[in-house]
Structures are given as C-alpha cells and as structure tokens.
Design a protein around this motif. Structure first.
Motif, short mmCIF file in Angstrom:
data_model
loop_
_atom_site.label_atom_id
_atom_site.label_comp_id
_atom_site.label_asym_id
_atom_site.label_seq_id
_atom_site.Cartn_x
_atom_site.Cartn_y
_atom_site.Cartn_z
N VAL A 146 0.77 -1.28 0.11
CA VAL A 146 0.02 0.04 0.02
C VAL A 146 0.95 1.13 -0.02
N PHE A 147 0.59 2.29 -1.05
CA PHE A 147 1.21 3.42 -0.99
C PHE A 147 0.70 4.68 -0.48
N GLY A 185 -1.46 -2.75 -4.24
CA GLY A 185 -2.65 -3.24 -3.84
C GLY A 185 -3.72 -2.09 -3.98
N ARG A 186 -3.18 -0.83 -3.30
CA ARG A 186 -3.81 0.10 -3.18
C ARG A 186 -2.95 1.56 -2.97
N VAL A 187 -3.46 2.56 -3.68
CA VAL A 187 -2.50 3.80 -3.60
C VAL A 187 -3.60 4.66 -2.87
N VAL A 188 -3.00 5.69 -2.04
CA VAL A 188 -3.92 6.60 -1.28
C VAL A 188 -3.01 7.78 -1.57
N GLY A 189 -3.76 9.05 -1.81
CA GLY A 189 -3.35 10.29 -1.53
C GLY A 189 -4.10 11.11 -0.55
N VAL A 223 4.92 1.96 1.77
CA VAL A 223 5.31 2.94 1.22
C VAL A 223 4.86 4.22 1.55
N ALA A 224 5.62 5.06 2.15
CA ALA A 224 5.00 6.33 2.57
C ALA A 224 5.82 7.23 1.91
#
Length: 212
Positions: free
Chosen positions: A66-67, A87-91, A136-137
């Motif tokens: 997850v990013f 699997g997932r990307v977040v902003g 990953v941050a």
C-alpha cells in the motif's frame, strides 16, 4: 550550460508527459493562494515524474503493498505509484483546489494505470488514520515541524501494531533528523537529482529510509 540544458530537457519531458496523458501537475503555487498557509508549510510543487522509478523496483512491489502520499497535491506521485503493482494507492491532501485537480487527473488516466484501487482524500493529515498495512510512505516536503513529527510518530505506531516492511521516500528531506531520531529508521538510498554548479551542493535530493 550543461546544467541549464539538462533542466530544460527535464522540463520539456515532464510537459510532454502531461500533454500525452492529459493531466495537470506541473505548477508551483504558494499556499497562501490556496488558503492553507501556516506554520511548517511552504508551497506546492510536484516531485519529478522519475522519482519512484528511481527509488522503487517493480519486482519488490506486490498487490499486498500500500502506497500513501502525504500531501499529494495534484496527484503526480499517486499517478506514478499506480503504475506499479500496488494493491492500493492513497493520496491525502489539505487543499480542496489541489484535491479536485488530482481527482480529475486520476479520472483521465485510470484506465491506463496498473493499480485501479486509488483513493484520494481531502483533509488534514493530522486527522487521517494511517492504515496498518501501508508499506511505502511518500513525502515531498509537504510540511515540517510538529505536523511532520506527528505523522512519523504515527507511522512508527502503526509498525508496532502490525510489524512489517515500511519504506519512507522523502523528496527534499529537510526533516531527515526527525525520521532518524525515531531510532527505528535506517538510510537505505540517497539520490541527487541535480547539483548547483557554484557550490556543488545537492539540489533535488531524495532519501529512502527503511523503518522497523
């Protein structure tokens, strides 16, 4: 002359990418114009399109990863991360104006992206509940001081709840000491994107930390 030429080539390359995909991310905006200026905040400018390609290998990313981009702006790094098999990307973005631009950018390019699970959140990072599976941050120097220290503290707390591999990719790492002072971080990689010809000091620096 070489430095000027290289900078011009990078700029033209980024503009060509934006024209090709129909997105808008290449701007520098003072935060007072967005109504979100405050202590520990500077201005909005996107990181280089190549940042993630230079710091991550597709082989090390799986659908379990997850990013999260803290201070995602117009969504450039969200789009770049979604080209990896996350699997997932977040902003997470404080400015409503930048958030809306990011939403439009994702809508225009979603069908071309590898990761389709993209979440854009409008709000303060201090009220954001960091997921315990983020691996990953990403930070493009979006804030400093107490805000940055609090987010790093919460990332470490998420590791305590769910031990795992966690990387911090920090573009323009002015608060590097805060990361290292956790006692949980080691510097894994350092990339210099350009150098000032006069002083020879790094300009455009990315550092990758491993947290445990």
């Amino acid at each position: 002359m070489k430095t000027t030429y290289a900078r011009l080539r990078r700029t033209l390359g980024q503009l060509a990418y934006e024209k090709r995909y129909g997105v808008r991310t290449a701007e520098l905006i003072e935060l007072d114009k967005l109504g979100i200026a405050g202590e520990g905040r500077g201005y909005y400018v996107a990181a280089s399109w190549r940042t993630l390609r230079r710091t991550l290998s597709r082989k090390e990313i799986t659908p379990r990863d997850v990013f999260v981009d803290f201070g995602s702006g117009m969504g450039r790094m969200v789009l770049e991360a979604a080209r990896f098999p996350f699997g997932r990307v977040v902003g997470v973005e404080l400015s409503e104006d930048l958030h809306k631009i990011a939403e439009a950018n994702v809508r225009r390019t979603r069908q071309r992206l590898l990761c389709r699970d993209i979440e854009l959140l409008h709000g303060d990072v201090l009220t954001y509940q960091i997921p315990d599976d983020v691996s990953v941050a990403f930070f493009n120097n979006p804030f400093q001081g107490l805000v940055f220290a609090t987010v790093i503290e919460r990332l470490v707390a998420s590791l305590d709840r769910n031990p795992r591999r966690l990387k911090i990719i920090y573009y323009n790492p002015v608060e590097e000491r805060t990361v290292l002072d956790t006692g949980r971080a080691t510097l894994a990689r350092e990339l210099v994107h350009a150098r000032r010809r006069t002083a020879g000091t790094p300009f455009g620096l990315t550092k990758v930390f491993e947290l445990r």
